[in-house]
Design an enzyme around this catalytic site. Structure first.
Site, PDB file in Angstrom:
ATOM      1  N   GLU A   1      -5.564   6.631   7.601  1.00 17.27           N
ATOM      2  CA  GLU A   1      -4.926   8.880   7.265  1.00 17.27           C
ATOM      3  C   GLU A   1      -5.835   9.371   7.229  1.00 17.27           C
ATOM      4  OE1 GLU A   1      -1.832   7.208   8.657  1.00 17.27           O
ATOM      5  OE2 GLU A   1      -0.300   8.697   8.715  1.00 17.27           O
ATOM      6  N   ARG A  18      -3.046   9.515  11.321  1.00 19.37           N
ATOM      7  CA  ARG A  18      -3.604   8.362  11.599  1.00 19.37           C
ATOM      8  C   ARG A  18      -4.517   8.197  12.202  1.00 19.37           C
ATOM      9  NH1 ARG A  18      -0.847   2.880  12.729  1.00 19.37           N
ATOM     10  NH2 ARG A  18      -2.557   1.958  12.661  1.00 19.37           N
ATOM     11  N   LYS A  23       7.732  -0.258   6.858  1.00 20.79           N
ATOM     12  CA  LYS A  23       7.892   0.564   5.909  1.00 20.79           C
ATOM     13  C   LYS A  23       8.579   1.269   5.609  1.00 20.79           C
ATOM     14  CE  LYS A  23       8.692   3.144  10.679  1.00 20.79           C
ATOM     15  NZ  LYS A  23       8.076   4.333  11.647  1.00 20.79           N
ATOM     16  N   ARG A  32       4.761  -2.798  17.737  1.00 16.14           N
ATOM     17  CA  ARG A  32       5.660  -2.371  16.270  1.00 16.14           C
ATOM     18  C   ARG A  32       6.549  -3.612  15.827  1.00 16.14           C
ATOM     19  NH1 ARG A  32       7.330   2.372  13.920  1.00 16.14           N
ATOM     20  NH2 ARG A  32       7.008   3.591  16.726  1.00 16.14           N
ATOM     21  N   ARG A  61      -3.624   8.627  17.145  1.00 21.07           N
ATOM     22  CA  ARG A  61      -2.877   7.310  17.189  1.00 21.07           C
ATOM     23  C   ARG A  61      -2.470   7.289  18.649  1.00 21.07           C
ATOM     24  NH1 ARG A  61       2.745   7.224  13.892  1.00 21.07           N
ATOM     25  NH2 ARG A  61       3.828   6.202  15.123  1.00 21.07           N
ATOM     26  N   GLU A 103       0.590  -0.966  -0.282  1.00 14.99           N
ATOM     27  CA  GLU A 103      -0.148  -0.031   0.152  1.00 14.99           C
ATOM     28  C   GLU A 103       0.600   1.243  -0.312  1.00 14.99           C
ATOM     29  OE1 GLU A 103      -2.378  -0.174   3.442  1.00 14.99           O
ATOM     30  OE2 GLU A 103      -3.215  -2.056   2.614  1.00 14.99           O
ATOM     31  N   LYS A 106       2.505   4.937   1.553  1.00 14.08           N
ATOM     32  CA  LYS A 106       2.834   4.981   2.916  1.00 14.08           C
ATOM     33  C   LYS A 106       2.187   6.526   2.570  1.00 14.08           C
ATOM     34  CE  LYS A 106       5.660   5.576   6.676  1.00 14.08           C
ATOM     35  NZ  LYS A 106       5.050   6.287   7.378  1.00 14.08           N
TER      36      LYS A 106
HETATM   37  P1  AMP Z   1       6.051   6.426  11.004  1.00 15.58           P
HETATM   38  O1  AMP Z   1       5.149   7.262  11.447  1.00 15.58           O
HETATM   39  O2  AMP Z   1       6.695   6.623  10.544  1.00 15.58           O
HETATM   40  O3  AMP Z   1       6.221   5.255  12.436  1.00 15.58           O
HETATM   41  O4  AMP Z   1       5.078   5.023   9.938  1.00 15.58           O
HETATM   42  C1  AMP Z   1       3.878   4.537  10.311  1.00 15.58           C
HETATM   43  C2  AMP Z   1       2.979   5.567  10.441  1.00 15.58           C
HETATM   44  O5  AMP Z   1       2.600   5.507   9.207  1.00 15.58           O
HETATM   45  C3  AMP Z   1       0.941   5.346  10.576  1.00 15.58           C
HETATM   46  O6  AMP Z   1       1.180   5.134  11.972  1.00 15.58           O
HETATM   47  C4  AMP Z   1       0.232   5.015   9.885  1.00 15.58           C
HETATM   48  O7  AMP Z   1      -0.128   6.801  10.404  1.00 15.58           O
HETATM   49  C5  AMP Z   1       1.219   5.398   8.869  1.00 15.58           C
HETATM   50  N1  AMP Z   1       0.675   5.227   7.620  1.00 15.58           N
HETATM   51  C6  AMP Z   1       0.939   5.173   6.024  1.00 15.58           C
HETATM   52  N2  AMP Z   1       0.141   5.148   5.023  1.00 15.58           N
HETATM   53  C7  AMP Z   1       0.239   3.577   6.178  1.00 15.58           C
HETATM   54  C8  AMP Z   1      -0.499   2.679   5.777  1.00 15.58           C
HETATM   55  N3  AMP Z   1      -0.934   2.171   4.192  1.00 15.58           N
HETATM   56  N4  AMP Z   1      -0.676   1.264   6.226  1.00 15.58           N
HETATM   57  C9  AMP Z   1      -0.847   1.391   8.047  1.00 15.58           C
HETATM   58  N5  AMP Z   1      -0.027   2.678   8.179  1.00 15.58           N
HETATM   59  C10 AMP Z   1       0.066   3.322   7.064  1.00 15.58           C
END
Ligand code: AMP
Length: 587
Positions: A327, A259, A447, A441, A290, A252, A254
């Site tokens: 999101e 969130r 990611k 996590r 979140r 998917e 990102k």
């Molecule tokens: P990070 O904030 O860098 O830790 O990345 C994780 C965050 O990516 C999650 O908490 C979501 O807010 C965001 N996110 C964006 N797109 C997606 C997706 N397709 N699936 C899950 N999380 C996503």
């Protein structure tokens, strides 16, 4: 089992009154690092409590004044607690400040300085009433009066834990998980069962009672309280993906937004007054961040669109509803706009129509956690995904993330670039068979982010700037955590630029209200470590000046991360890794 009366304490547990007993048990738990001993003390304490006390004590040991499903917050800052403590103790503010710096915890300071003249009389229910009243009290002055009133009824030991509870952390080396453990032991149940019921009810207190009375089976999902979010781990390269998911995976985009978890249900089904959200055309809708805070009021323009996706076929039964994970992104036409556009809307008390018009948003759903009357988190990703695809998520304001199945990482380069071209941050790779793991996590979601190195850090100190920013606290010292398990903060740099003037102004006000200690007539302050920033930098270099041994060179703030709680910031290990990749320091 530990015999509490043999432990070295002033007053034996069983002869003290209810809140004093809570505080004694908390002190005993803090005094040991052994998990089993902590659990035994908690168990001994719980077993002797009447039902209503057990309900409250379980919540308080989980560190929260109210159940999780109930979004009320005390809104008591560090400075209000300090002011109240000055009044009740009669001690000079400077003396208390100095003690706070030394001890690092206002509850401990209270225990040290309050006079030992009050006989213990507080009940757990008195504390509950006082907390309820504090929520309903408006204005800082009146809140301080409320706290003073409560502290005056407390012994120094009780005050210590009242303050810790109001500050939102007991700091006794005990998490909600340990409370679940203790409940499981007492009821002779698997801890996973207790965790499940706690997740469904959103109330560790209720969970404790259900376990005590052998009624865990009767627990029902309580909609309109947030389930913890599943998180993703970063991957260094695509190889890691093939190694971890050789059977294939879903890909998917990102999205770079906020969130959000959305709860939707027909009103008739959920009319308990404490429940959250707003109602529109027979439906109730709530959004949670979140950090598990309710953010419905920030997105009034999403309410009707979200309500409209609820399929009539799901019915209006008491347990009918939907919980979506996704999101919120700034969105216009069919384009995702830069995240900065969304920031204008955050942290505002009132949202002008103009702002709603100029920064339109959309909710992009990528997971489904509850459907009709079923909790789906134990179902595999592909099952949740196909149910998600059965929902009408194709309006202007509510959309569904695309998901593609791949078994070969070769295609990912192109996908990554395509996601970037669509204005997104990178890719999310999801294991098709994986369940939804709240609050974890893990490696089921991976990611793949942009190439530039960034760190999520927390502000620990602030300083008045120069030039046009000389009226604001605009220079920020920031820190990372020591490790995933050790929350000790280590400063790694100081940043000056990157936020808008409006953001600097708002942040400056917040920092003043959440100051721990002032220097140079308030020009320099240590502050409550709550504001998370995403920073970028030239490189990481070794530093003797910083305790953690590293400093960021030329850090710049990319953005505020109001969606990220401070305990999820990066760790020293990440900093160390980035240092390894940094070019050699110049001679
Ligand atoms: P990070 O904030 O860098 O830790 O990345 C994780 C965050 O990516 C999650 O908490 C979501 O807010 C965001 N996110 C964006 N797109 C997606 C997706 N397709 N699936 C899950 N999380 C996503």
């Amino acid at each position: 089992m530990t015999n509490s009366s043999t432990l070295d304490i002033d007053r034996p547990l069983e002869t003290a009154n209810a809140f004093q007993r809570f505080a004694i048990a908390a002190d005993q738990i803090a005094a040991t690092t052994k998990r089993l001993t902590k659990a035994a003390i908690l168990g001994d304490y719980f077993v002797a409590l009447a039902d209503e006390d057990l309900r409250l004590a379980a919540r308080y040991f989980a560190g929260t004044p109210f159940p999780q499903f109930d979004q009320r917050v005390l809104q008591v800052g560090g400075s209000a607690l300090m002011t109240a403590l000055v009044t009740v103790s009669g001690v000079e503010p400077d003396t208390l400040q100095a003690a706070l710096v030394q001890r690092g915890d206002l509850g401990d300071v209270a225990a040290q300085f309050l006079p030992n003249t009050t006989a213990p009389s507080l009940q757990l229910s008195t504390v509950e009433d006082a907390f309820t009243e504090l929520v309903n009290t408006r204005g800082n002055k009146r809140k301080v009066e409320g706290i003073v009133n409560l502290l005056r009824q407390a012994t120094p030991l009780e005050a210590k834990y009242l303050i810790k509870l109001m500050a939102g952390d007991l700091r006794i080396g005990l998490r909600e998980g340990a409370v679940e453990d203790a409940i499981a032991r007492l009821a002779q149940q698997e801890v996973s069962r207790i965790q499940w019921v706690n997740m469904l009810t959103g109330d560790i207190g209720e969970t404790a009672l259900l376990a005590r009375h052998d009624q865990l089976d009767t627990a029902k999902m309580r909609l309109f309280h947030p389930i913890k979010f599943m998180l993703a781990s970063p991957v260094e390269d695509f190889d890691e993906i093939s190694r971890r998911m050789p059977q294939g995976f879903a890909v998917e985009d990102k999205f770079d937004g906020i969130r959000a978890q959305v709860h939707i249900a027909p009103i008739a089904a959920n009319s308990t007054p404490l429940l959250h959200g707003v109602t529109t055309e027979g439906m109730r809708v709530a959004l949670f961040s979140r950090t598990l805070d309710e953010i419905t009021a920030t997105f009034p323009d999403l309410i009707a669109p979200l309500a409209s996706i609820y399929p009539e076929a799901l019915g209006t039964d008491a347990s009918a509803g939907l919980i979506l994970d996704g999101e919120i992104v700034p969105f216009q036409g069919d384009r995702i706009l830069p995240f900065q556009d969304l920031q204008k809307r955050l942290g505002r008390k009132t949202l002008m129509d103009e702002l709603l018009q100029s920064t339109p948003v959309a909710f992009i759903a990528y997971d489904l956690l509850y459907h009709q009357d079923k909790v789906l988190i134990e179902s595999p990703y592909e099952v949740r995904r196909s149910l998600l695809e059965s929902l009408p998520l194709n309006t202007d304001r509510v959309r569904r993330a695309n998901a593609q199945r791949f078994s070969d990482v070769a295609a990912l380069d192109q996908e990554f670039q395509a996601a970037r071209d669509r204005g997104n941050e990178g890719l999310m790779i999801k294991q098709i068979q994986s369940t939804y793991k709240p609050g974890k996590r893990g490696k089921d979601w991976l990611k793949v982010k942009r190439a530039i190195a960034t760190l999520d850090v927390v502000i620990t100190a602030a300083e008045v700037g120069t030039g046009k920013r000389s009226r604001f606290l605009s220079d920020y010292t920031f820190a990372v955590r020591t490790s995933e398990t050790d929350p000790t903060l280590l400063n790694v740099g100081k940043a000056y630029s990157g936020l808008t003037d409006a953001e600097v102004q708002d942040l400056s006000d917040w920092l003043k209200q959440h100051t721990l200690q002032e220097f140079a007539h308030g020009r320099v302050r240590t502050v409550e470590p709550q504001i998370v920033l995403e920073v970028t930098f030239d490189r990481v270099q070794p530093s003797k000046r910083h305790k953690g041994g590293y400093a960021l060179r030329f850090p710049r703030i990319l953005r505020l991360r109001p969606d990220k709680p401070a305990h999820e910031i990066d760790t020293l290990e990440t900093v160390r890794k980035l240092a390894d990749h940094s070019p050699e320091s110049p001679p």
